[in-house]
Design a protein around this motif. Structure first.
Motif, PDB file in Angstrom:
ATOM      1  N   MET A   1     -96.651 -18.590 -34.743  1.00  0.00           N
ATOM      2  CA  MET A   1     -95.679 -18.573 -33.636  1.00  0.00           C
ATOM      3  C   MET A   1     -95.081 -19.972 -33.435  1.00  0.00           C
ATOM      4  SD  MET A   1     -96.241 -16.319 -30.217  1.00  0.00           S
ATOM      5  CE  MET A   1     -97.058 -17.400 -29.102  1.00  0.00           C
ATOM      6  N   ASN A   2     -93.777 -20.031 -33.282  1.00  0.00           N
ATOM      7  CA  ASN A   2     -93.104 -21.305 -33.085  1.00  0.00           C
ATOM      8  C   ASN A   2     -93.386 -21.892 -31.710  1.00  0.00           C
ATOM      9  OD1 ASN A   2     -91.664 -22.527 -35.036  1.00  0.00           O
ATOM     10  ND2 ASN A   2     -89.795 -21.346 -34.704  1.00  0.00           N
ATOM     11  N   ASN A   3     -93.422 -23.207 -31.626  1.00  0.00           N
ATOM     12  CA  ASN A   3     -93.568 -23.849 -30.331  1.00  0.00           C
ATOM     13  C   ASN A   3     -92.203 -24.177 -29.740  1.00  0.00           C
ATOM     14  OD1 ASN A   3     -96.298 -23.819 -30.150  1.00  0.00           O
ATOM     15  ND2 ASN A   3     -96.600 -25.886 -30.937  1.00  0.00           N
ATOM     16  N   ILE A   4     -92.039 -23.879 -28.467  1.00  0.00           N
ATOM     17  CA  ILE A   4     -90.790 -24.225 -27.793  1.00  0.00           C
ATOM     18  C   ILE A   4     -91.098 -25.116 -26.578  1.00  0.00           C
ATOM     19  CG2 ILE A   4     -89.584 -22.101 -28.485  1.00  0.00           C
ATOM     20  CD1 ILE A   4     -89.998 -21.157 -25.478  1.00  0.00           C
ATOM     21  N   THR A   5     -90.049 -25.568 -25.915  1.00  0.00           N
ATOM     22  CA  THR A   5     -90.202 -26.328 -24.672  1.00  0.00           C
ATOM     23  C   THR A   5     -89.761 -25.430 -23.520  1.00  0.00           C
ATOM     24  OG1 THR A   5     -89.707 -28.379 -25.831  1.00  0.00           O
ATOM     25  CG2 THR A   5     -89.424 -28.402 -23.430  1.00  0.00           C
ATOM     26  N   ILE A   6     -90.622 -25.319 -22.521  1.00  0.00           N
ATOM     27  CA  ILE A   6     -90.262 -24.513 -21.344  1.00  0.00           C
ATOM     28  C   ILE A   6     -90.105 -25.464 -20.155  1.00  0.00           C
ATOM     29  CG2 ILE A   6     -90.960 -22.624 -19.814  1.00  0.00           C
ATOM     30  CD1 ILE A   6     -92.566 -21.447 -22.139  1.00  0.00           C
ATOM     31  N   ALA A   7     -88.898 -25.522 -19.614  1.00  0.00           N
ATOM     32  CA  ALA A   7     -88.599 -26.411 -18.484  1.00  0.00           C
ATOM     33  C   ALA A   7     -88.506 -25.571 -17.216  1.00  0.00           C
ATOM     34  CB  ALA A   7     -87.276 -27.123 -18.735  1.00  0.00           C
ATOM     35  N   ILE A   8     -89.311 -25.924 -16.215  1.00  0.00           N
ATOM     36  CA  ILE A   8     -89.276 -25.176 -14.951  1.00  0.00           C
ATOM     37  C   ILE A   8     -88.881 -26.131 -13.826  1.00  0.00           C
ATOM     38  CG2 ILE A   8     -90.552 -23.685 -13.365  1.00  0.00           C
ATOM     39  CD1 ILE A   8     -92.398 -22.912 -15.586  1.00  0.00           C
TER      40      ILE A   8
END
Ligand code: DC
Length: 231
Positions: free
Chosen positions: A1-8
């Protein structure tokens, strides 16, 4: 699974950190609470006698910034990383109403932001991160694959924060908590440097009427869909 950036991003007490922690845990990502970093600098300023109800010695704080070292250390029992200021665990000490009452003033200083944003970018450089704050999708990671913007009414948010503070055993009045939430909304949204705003490509989540479980399920689905999109 690819890693992404989650901005909250979002207003104070919208439950950003709760859902960010849940997402990080279920995705095996790192969670970074950037509000804790601004709170840590504020706590430092309070300890050094640089900030009080009457006075704020900004120049002295800017001068002393190199003396401030903020680190996160994962606590196995709690299941998240606690914040340390110059080697001292200050996780609990930064959650008081007193720190909340000063933090927006400290967060408005450009030199403070510069230092913390640089550290935040390093912490997230390998992706696989859920970061929450006010400027993550706009300034820290403008290319984040998933951006969420959380909102809820000021009254709902103040009620949640009030319950949290009471549970910790803090003696506070609901009216003071509501006033603090409203003041921080105003200061965070109207400061010159990196004001709180929704990034154009952020998805707005109003959680006024969502249970924690409903919210988590909704956002987890969004995260998995986004990760699949980038595979
Ligand atoms: O998320 P929090 O309530 O712990 O954040 C504390 C304060 O820090 C908030 O009132 C605004 C500031 N902050 C900021 O300016 N930028 C961030 N990325 C995170 C927090």
């Amino acid at each position: 699974m690819n890693n992404i950036t989650i901005a909250i991003d979002g207003f104070s007490s919208t439950g950003k950190s709760t859902v960010a922690k849940q997402l990080a845990k279920h995705l095996g990502y790192v969670y970074v609470d950037t509000g804790a970093m601004y709170r840590a600098v504020t706590y430092y300023a309070m300890r050094q006698g640089l900030i009080s109800k009457l006075d704020f010695n900004k120049e002295a704080l800017i001068y002393q910034l190199p003396n401030i070292e903020i680190r996160f250390k994962f606590n196995e029992t709690l299941g998240f990383a606690e914040v340390y200021l110059n080697g001292e665990n200050i996780e609990k000490k930064i959650r008081t109403l007193e720190v909340s009452s000063y933090v927006s003033k400290v967060a408005a200083i450009s030199q403070v932001r510069l230092k913390l944003v640089e550290q935040q970018q390093k912490l997230g450089q390998n992706k696989g991160v859920v970061m929450d704050g006010r400027d993550i999708g706009t300034v820290v990671f403008p290319d984040a694959e998933l951006k969420l913007f959380m909102t809820a009414s000021a009254e709902k948010r103040a009620k949640r924060r009030y319950a949290e503070l009471l549970e910790r055993g803090d003696q506070v009045e609901y009216e003071d908590v509501l006033k603090n939430v409203q003041e921080r909304d105003y200061l965070d949204s109207n400061r010159k440097d990196s004001p709180l705003m929704k990034a154009k490509d952020a998805i707005e989540i109003d959680n006024s009427n969502l249970t924690l479980d409903e919210q988590f399920k909704k956002l987890y689905k969004l995260a998995v869909m986004t990760i699949e999109d980038y595979e």
